[in-house]
Design a protein around this motif. Structure first.
Motif, PDB file in Angstrom:
ATOM      1  N   HIS A   1      39.406  48.123  36.510  1.00  0.00           N
ATOM      2  CA  HIS A   1      38.456  47.511  37.315  1.00  0.00           C
ATOM      3  C   HIS A   1      38.720  46.144  37.544  1.00  0.00           C
ATOM      4  O   HIS A   1      38.806  45.448  38.505  1.00  0.00           O
ATOM      5  CB  HIS A   1      37.123  47.685  36.689  1.00  0.00           C
ATOM      6  N   GLU A   2      39.130  45.229  36.309  1.00  0.00           N
ATOM      7  CA  GLU A   2      39.543  43.811  36.500  1.00  0.00           C
ATOM      8  C   GLU A   2      40.670  43.567  37.414  1.00  0.00           C
ATOM      9  O   GLU A   2      40.810  42.915  38.303  1.00  0.00           O
ATOM     10  CB  GLU A   2      39.695  43.373  35.274  1.00  0.00           C
ATOM     11  N   ALA A   3      41.828  44.952  37.582  1.00  0.00           N
ATOM     12  CA  ALA A   3      42.852  44.546  38.585  1.00  0.00           C
ATOM     13  C   ALA A   3      42.542  45.190  39.848  1.00  0.00           C
ATOM     14  O   ALA A   3      43.416  44.819  40.771  1.00  0.00           O
ATOM     15  CB  ALA A   3      44.077  45.520  37.827  1.00  0.00           C
ATOM     16  N   GLY A   4      41.365  45.723  40.174  1.00  0.00           N
ATOM     17  CA  GLY A   4      40.890  45.956  41.475  1.00  0.00           C
ATOM     18  C   GLY A   4      41.284  47.178  41.909  1.00  0.00           C
ATOM     19  O   GLY A   4      41.596  47.429  43.021  1.00  0.00           O
ATOM     20  N   VAL A   5      41.704  48.175  40.790  1.00  0.00           N
ATOM     21  CA  VAL A   5      42.584  49.531  41.272  1.00  0.00           C
ATOM     22  C   VAL A   5      41.456  50.746  40.892  1.00  0.00           C
ATOM     23  O   VAL A   5      41.791  51.952  41.208  1.00  0.00           O
ATOM     24  CB  VAL A   5      43.892  49.601  40.621  1.00  0.00           C
TER      25      VAL A   5
END
Length: 181
Positions: free
Chosen positions: A127-131
């Motif tokens: 989630h934090e990496a936007g994936v």
């Protein structure tokens, strides 16, 4: 390339594992689930956190199912993110230190199928990496009171979701979401 899906069975009070990573509570809530059965055929690769890979197994003691993804219902490439890979190779499992490289490798291996994310910490990192693309939660009719949360982000971080579907089986309610970016 593959859609990144975080799937987990969760207690009604939000835990995917009990205290100390205990998964024994889950055993009685496993059973026929058409949503999961259909999903298994659509998974091309697993992206797994190290704690989940080496953790407790709800199929413990069952020689045919123990240690196998989805109790032996799925087989294929697994990518485990860890800074401490085992000394001996594990067939079908690739250990990687970098999340970005592991995501790329898992997506390439999955092709047009899902990359199924297993583990709360690795799902949060995705989630934090936007994936992170989708979340499937099977809510079991039990409250654990403590353990590993489905999503834990100290300090808070709202993840906006759009419901795709809801289905019911005797031992769970399946709720499938799309991550809104």
């Amino acid at each position: 390339m593959g859609t990144m899906l975080y799937s987990a069975t969760m207690s009604l009070d939000g835990f995917i594992a009990g205290p100390g990573g205990d998964m024994s509570w889950l055993t009685e809530h496993l059973g026929p689930n058409p949503t999961i059965d259909e999903l298994i055929g659509d998974i091309g690769a697993l992206l797994v956190g190290n704690r989940t890979f080496g953790g407790d197994d709800p199929h413990q003691g069952d020689q045919e199912k123990e240690g196998e993804p989805f109790g032996g219902g799925w087989s294929g490439p697994q990518f485990v993110v860890t800074h401490r890979p085992p000394a001996a190779p594990v067939p079908g499992v690739t250990f990687m230190e970098d999340l970005g490289s592991a995501v790329s490798a898992a997506k390439a291996a999955a092709g047009d199928k899902y990359v199924n994310i297993l583990g709360a910490s690795i799902a949060r990192q995705c989630h934090e990496a936007g994936v992170l693309d989708e979340v499937l939660v099977c809510v079991a009719p039990v409250m654990l009171g403590d353990g590993v949360r489905l999503f834990d982000h100290p300090g808070g971080s709202a993840v906006k979701l759009e419901r795709r579907s809801v289905s019911h089986v005797p031992h769970a309610v399946n709720i499938w979401y799309r991550v809104i970016r």
